[in-house]
Write an enzyme that holds these catalytic residues in place. Structure first.
Site, mmCIF file in Angstrom:
data_model
loop_
_atom_site.group_PDB
_atom_site.id
_atom_site.type_symbol
_atom_site.label_atom_id
_atom_site.label_comp_id
_atom_site.label_asym_id
_atom_site.label_seq_id
_atom_site.Cartn_x
_atom_site.Cartn_y
_atom_site.Cartn_z
ATOM 1 N N ARG A 45 0.776 -1.236 0.000
ATOM 2 C CA ARG A 45 0.000 0.000 0.000
ATOM 3 C C ARG A 45 0.807 1.285 0.000
ATOM 4 N NH1 ARG A 45 -3.967 -1.708 4.663
ATOM 5 N NH2 ARG A 45 -2.096 -2.899 5.107
ATOM 6 N N ARG A 54 -4.642 -2.838 -7.567
ATOM 7 C CA ARG A 54 -5.444 -3.709 -6.710
ATOM 8 C C ARG A 54 -6.908 -3.280 -6.626
ATOM 9 N NH1 ARG A 54 -4.425 -5.969 -2.094
ATOM 10 N NH2 ARG A 54 -6.653 -6.168 -2.223
ATOM 11 N N ASP A 90 0.734 -14.094 0.446
ATOM 12 C CA ASP A 90 0.515 -13.865 1.870
ATOM 13 C C ASP A 90 0.736 -15.179 2.603
ATOM 14 O OD1 ASP A 90 -0.630 -11.621 3.760
ATOM 15 O OD2 ASP A 90 -1.410 -13.547 4.457
ATOM 16 N N TYR A 165 -3.029 -17.408 13.892
ATOM 17 C CA TYR A 165 -4.195 -16.975 13.102
ATOM 18 C C TYR A 165 -5.298 -18.029 13.115
ATOM 19 C CZ TYR A 165 -1.860 -12.817 11.365
ATOM 20 O OH TYR A 165 -1.251 -11.596 11.288
HETATM 21 O O1 CP3 Z 1 6.093 -7.076 -0.136
HETATM 22 C C1 CP3 Z 1 6.089 -8.129 0.554
HETATM 23 O O2 CP3 Z 1 6.659 -8.207 1.676
HETATM 24 C C2 CP3 Z 1 5.488 -9.376 -0.034
HETATM 25 C C3 CP3 Z 1 4.135 -9.620 0.265
HETATM 26 C C4 CP3 Z 1 3.662 -10.025 1.651
HETATM 27 C C5 CP3 Z 1 2.343 -9.760 2.065
HETATM 28 N N1 CP3 Z 1 2.125 -10.375 3.244
HETATM 29 C C6 CP3 Z 1 1.387 -8.986 1.283
HETATM 30 C C7 CP3 Z 1 0.242 -8.384 1.982
HETATM 31 C C8 CP3 Z 1 4.276 -10.761 2.666
HETATM 32 C C9 CP3 Z 1 5.696 -11.274 2.749
HETATM 33 C C10 CP3 Z 1 3.283 -10.975 3.662
HETATM 34 C C11 CP3 Z 1 3.526 -11.779 4.870
HETATM 35 C C12 CP3 Z 1 2.590 -11.660 5.996
HETATM 36 N N2 CP3 Z 1 1.220 -11.631 5.974
HETATM 37 C C13 CP3 Z 1 2.986 -11.683 7.345
HETATM 38 C C14 CP3 Z 1 4.417 -11.780 7.804
HETATM 39 C C15 CP3 Z 1 5.099 -10.474 7.643
HETATM 40 C C16 CP3 Z 1 4.813 -9.490 8.740
HETATM 41 O O3 CP3 Z 1 4.356 -8.375 8.400
HETATM 42 O O4 CP3 Z 1 5.069 -9.813 9.891
HETATM 43 C C17 CP3 Z 1 1.840 -11.602 8.141
HETATM 44 C C18 CP3 Z 1 1.803 -11.563 9.649
HETATM 45 C C19 CP3 Z 1 0.727 -11.585 7.271
HETATM 46 C C20 CP3 Z 1 -0.704 -11.530 7.630
HETATM 47 C C21 CP3 Z 1 -1.321 -10.298 7.058
HETATM 48 N N3 CP3 Z 1 -1.763 -10.201 5.752
HETATM 49 C C22 CP3 Z 1 -1.458 -9.032 7.653
HETATM 50 C C23 CP3 Z 1 -1.089 -8.686 9.085
HETATM 51 C C24 CP3 Z 1 -1.988 -8.159 6.682
HETATM 52 C C25 CP3 Z 1 -2.234 -6.668 6.770
HETATM 53 C C26 CP3 Z 1 -3.649 -6.345 7.106
HETATM 54 C C27 CP3 Z 1 -3.927 -4.883 6.804
HETATM 55 O O5 CP3 Z 1 -4.696 -4.624 5.883
HETATM 56 O O6 CP3 Z 1 -3.356 -4.029 7.498
HETATM 57 C C28 CP3 Z 1 -2.178 -8.924 5.513
HETATM 58 C C29 CP3 Z 1 -2.646 -8.424 4.217
HETATM 59 C C30 CP3 Z 1 -1.571 -8.106 3.259
HETATM 60 N N4 CP3 Z 1 -0.582 -8.964 2.926
HETATM 61 C C31 CP3 Z 1 -1.414 -6.919 2.508
HETATM 62 C C32 CP3 Z 1 -0.296 -7.089 1.698
HETATM 63 C C33 CP3 Z 1 0.251 -6.136 0.677
HETATM 64 C C34 CP3 Z 1 -2.352 -5.734 2.556
HETATM 65 C C35 CP3 Z 1 -3.523 -6.092 1.704
HETATM 66 C C36 CP3 Z 1 -4.057 -4.907 0.936
HETATM 67 O O7 CP3 Z 1 -3.297 -4.279 0.195
HETATM 68 O O8 CP3 Z 1 -5.262 -4.677 1.035
#
Ligand code: CP3
Length: 368
Positions: A45, A54, A90, A165
């Site tokens: 984002r 997206r 993810d 989770y």
């Molecule tokens: O750029 C990168 O690092 C690659 C993509 C990536 C995403 N998630 C994309 C994502 C990676 C490596 C992850 C890993 C991930 N997902 C973790 C481990 C990394 C960390 O931050 O500790 C965890 C705990 C998750 C679970 C998860 N998925 C969370 C906490 C969230 C954010 C929720 C929010 O909206 O604040 C997601 C969603 C997510 N995963 C987004 C992205 C780009 C946001 C989705 C969006 O754009 O609407």
């Protein structure tokens, strides 16, 4: 083809392939003139081009479309010139692929329709096979072709973080239900984590087998445990997950948040690189981990909201500390925050790239 580097994969003569990249070399403790730099959550984002791509496409659906995955993964490589791409997906994608009913809710995170809390619930966690995630294999292959000499990092969530989770049903601050299960029914906990380790390991293996040059295991929330509990309840399963790619010769990075007390234990489960968050200095982290591992980190993502001069001083300190470790991959201490000015990320990359041309400043000169 819109390759992001000058090197075309067609004339890749193996002297300049991703396996010889600064990232892989630093992970193997052969540091170059400067550290490689990439950022956790570099795709996402903070980038306007990500937000526009997206629009109207749910997160999980975008992870299943190789064209979108490829484009989103490449965006930060093009914009910032980072030294590695991280696969856009993810940690819950493989759970959805084995049939767990879940959603990624914007601004919240993964939400599981029916949490896993009893023995009968384990039947829903079937083994993951690469065939269940064909879109991952396809996207990795497309990316490797596009990236040329820039390495692609594959990743998965570690068993503890995935279990949190699944057991909580969504994001949790205190992980109380997870700990209740772990401490209250140790046998069920280990059976759950064995299944998760298989899924996590298979997800890593799918990406490495398709051409990723390194992998990262995210145990984001394991800092909630003391070391003795980590070793008893978590270490065997993270070892199993990382062991799934042991024969593929891809460096393995192992990362968690708030893990200062766990760093040596996290190194011991089978990673070449240990990710360090911003609470422990790299010098201290490396001292705790010892000479057999490289380190990754560790600029506080919130520090990117400070004026540039303050950011620059911190980056220089981290790079100087990294030079005294066996190998250093520059990163943030956790993921890029959504409101980050992407221009600051580009400036950090530019600064680190310029550092290879500067004489190396001794840490003692800076009073560290
Ligand atoms: O750029 C990168 O690092 C690659 C993509 C990536 C995403 N998630 C994309 C994502 C990676 C490596 C992850 C890993 C991930 N997902 C973790 C481990 C990394 C960390 O931050 O500790 C965890 C705990 C998750 C679970 C998860 N998925 C969370 C906490 C969230 C954010 C929720 C929010 O909206 O604040 C997601 C969603 C997510 N995963 C987004 C992205 C780009 C946001 C989705 C969006 O754009 O609407």
């Amino acid at each position: 083809m819109s390759g992001v580097t000058n090197a075309s994969p067609l004339d890749d003569v193996s002297t300049t392939g991703p396996r010889e990249s600064l990232l892989v070399q630093a992970a193997r403790r052969n540091p170059g003139a400067r550290p490689p730099v990439w950022f956790m959550r570099q795709a996402g984002r903070s980038l306007p081009e990500y937000r526009s791509l997206r629009q109207g496409i749910p997160m999980l659906e975008s992870c299943r479309r190789p064209d979108l995955v490829t484009e989103i993964t490449l965006q930060p490589v093009r914009r910032h010139g980072v030294d590695a791409a991280i696969f856009f997906s993810d940690i819950v994608v493989p759970l959805a692929a084995v049939g767990i009913d879940l959603d990624i809710v914007p601004g919240v995170g993964p939400v599981v329709a029916q949490p896993i809390r009893e023995r009968a619930d384990l039947d829903r966690l079937i083994p993951l096979d690469a065939d269940a995630v064909p879109y991952v294999t396809e996207a990795v292959q497309m990316l490797v072709a596009e990236l040329g000499e820039t390495p692609l990092i594959g990743f998965a969530g570690a068993p503890f973080t995935l279990a949190s989770y699944l057991v909580e049903g969504g994001p949790s601050k205190n992980h109380e239900r997870t700990k209740a299960l772990m401490y209250g029914d140790e046998e069920l906990w280990h059976d759950l984590c064995r299944r998760l380790a298989q899924i996590s390991g298979a997800f890593l293996r799918t990406q490495a087998a398709a051409g990723a040059s390194a992998v990262q295991l995210f145990d984001s929330w394991v800092g909630a445990l003391p070391r003795a509990d980590y070793e008893r309840y978590v270490a065997p399963h993270s070892r199993q997950a990382l062991g799934a790619v042991a024969d593929l010769e891809v460096p393995r990075i192992h990362f968690g948040v708030g893990t200062g007390e766990l760093l040596p234990a996290m190194a011991a489960v089978g990673a070449e690189v240990v990710g360090v968050d911003f609470r422990v200095s790299l010098a201290e982290a490396s001292r705790r981990i010892g000479p057999d591992h490289a380190v990754q980190g560790n600029l506080d993502p919130a520090a990117l909201f400070a004026p540039w001069e303050a950011i620059e001083a911190r980056v220089r300190t981290i790079v100087a500390e990294g030079r005294r470790t066996p190998g250093h991959v520059f990163n943030l201490g956790h993921g890029v925050l959504p409101d980050t000015d992407p221009g600051m990320l580009t400036r950090v990359v530019d600064l680190i790239h310029e550092l290879s041309h500067e004489p190396q400043i001794e840490l003692s000169d800076q009073g560290i």
